[in-house]
Enzyme design. Structure first.
Site, mmCIF file in Angstrom:
data_model
loop_
_atom_site.group_PDB
_atom_site.id
_atom_site.type_symbol
_atom_site.label_atom_id
_atom_site.label_comp_id
_atom_site.label_asym_id
_atom_site.label_seq_id
_atom_site.Cartn_x
_atom_site.Cartn_y
_atom_site.Cartn_z
ATOM 1 N N ASP A 164 0.149 8.162 4.628
ATOM 2 C CA ASP A 164 0.653 6.867 4.191
ATOM 3 C C ASP A 164 -0.082 5.749 4.935
ATOM 4 O O ASP A 164 -0.029 5.684 6.160
ATOM 5 C CB ASP A 164 2.157 6.796 4.487
ATOM 6 C CG ASP A 164 2.825 5.609 3.809
ATOM 7 O OD1 ASP A 164 2.109 4.686 3.364
ATOM 8 O OD2 ASP A 164 4.067 5.601 3.738
ATOM 9 N N CYS B 25 4.694 9.673 -4.030
ATOM 10 C CA CYS B 25 4.707 9.445 -2.581
ATOM 11 C C CYS B 25 6.090 8.904 -2.217
ATOM 12 O O CYS B 25 6.982 8.876 -3.059
ATOM 13 C CB CYS B 25 3.581 8.516 -2.130
ATOM 14 S SG CYS B 25 3.693 6.806 -2.697
ATOM 15 N N ASN C 210 6.101 4.759 -3.684
ATOM 16 C CA ASN C 210 5.418 4.457 -4.942
ATOM 17 C C ASN C 210 4.796 3.053 -4.945
ATOM 18 O O ASN C 210 4.724 2.400 -5.973
ATOM 19 C CB ASN C 210 6.371 4.642 -6.139
ATOM 20 C CG ASN C 210 5.675 4.659 -7.501
ATOM 21 O OD1 ASN C 210 6.243 4.220 -8.492
ATOM 22 N ND2 ASN C 210 4.458 5.153 -7.563
ATOM 23 N N CYS D 44 1.940 2.593 -2.439
ATOM 24 C CA CYS D 44 0.626 2.757 -1.786
ATOM 25 C C CYS D 44 -0.158 3.919 -2.391
ATOM 26 O O CYS D 44 -1.011 3.733 -3.242
ATOM 27 C CB CYS D 44 0.787 2.961 -0.276
ATOM 28 S SG CYS D 44 1.457 1.533 0.604
ATOM 29 N N ARG D 45 0.189 5.133 -1.963
ATOM 30 C CA ARG D 45 -0.633 6.289 -2.332
ATOM 31 C C ARG D 45 -0.521 6.683 -3.795
ATOM 32 O O ARG D 45 -1.543 6.870 -4.472
ATOM 33 C CB ARG D 45 -0.267 7.487 -1.446
ATOM 34 C CG ARG D 45 -0.593 7.240 0.020
ATOM 35 C CD ARG D 45 0.026 8.283 0.917
ATOM 36 N NE ARG D 45 1.480 8.123 0.972
ATOM 37 C CZ ARG D 45 2.298 8.963 1.604
ATOM 38 N NH1 ARG D 45 1.823 10.025 2.202
ATOM 39 N NH2 ARG D 45 3.608 8.747 1.631
ATOM 40 N N SER D 46 0.696 6.850 -4.312
ATOM 41 C CA SER D 46 0.813 7.356 -5.692
ATOM 42 C C SER D 46 0.297 6.386 -6.756
ATOM 43 O O SER D 46 -0.324 6.838 -7.717
ATOM 44 C CB SER D 46 2.234 7.847 -5.998
ATOM 45 O OG SER D 46 3.191 6.854 -5.763
#
Length: 158
Positions: A130, A13, A16, A18-20
């Site tokens: 995000d 993301c 690196n 939050c999402r990933s």
């Protein structure tokens, strides 16, 4: 470095944090629960260098913990080597996809398959938004999308 007989996936993301890292932790747990974690190299990274060395967002960690998942990941930026050593690079949105494809074009012998993680979603939610500027509910949505996508990705690759 991915072992030659191992499968490998890098979740990506923007920052690196939050999402990933959520996707990485979810996939790590699924692979562990399925008894195949030793067949995988699993990591996550960022298209930007803003958060290098940082822990994931506290809201993301709280969301994972609520679902019984821990992670000790530290943010890192995607490297040129990642395009040669990872089999799959799965990202969260169109912006990540375009950044990664641009970067891959400058790497000799880039072999990674770059895709949207959402392309594996049985509910067809292609983009994983995000949650950084959002609420705890937005992190929960990311978690649920990651669970669906990671399960489908693991099923496809087992």
């Amino acid at each position: 470095m991915a072992a030659s007989n191992a499968k490998s996936v890098l979740f990506v993301c923007l920052g690196n944090i939050c999402r990933s890292p959520i996707a990485e932790a979810v996939f790590q747990k699924m692979a562990t629960d399925a008894g195949v974690v030793d067949k995988w190299v699993i990591d996550s990274g960022a298209t930007s260098d803003w958060n290098t060395g940082s822990s994931p967002d506290d809201r993301g960690l709280a969301c994972l913990r609520k679902h019984g998942i821990e992670t000790s990941h530290r943010a890192r930026q995607v490297t040129k080597e990642d395009f040669q050593t990872f089999e799959y690079i799965l990202c969260m949105d169109e912006s990540n996809l375009s950044d990664l494809k641009k970067k891959a074009n400058s790497v000799k012998n880039a072999t990674a398959k770059i895709e949207l993680l959402g392309s594996y979603d049985p509910q067809k939610q292609l983009i994983i938004k995000d949650p950084y500027y959002g609420s705890d509910k937005d992190f929960e949505t990311v978690y649920e999308q990651c669970v669906r996508c990671c399960k489908a990705f693991l099923d496809t690759n087992s």
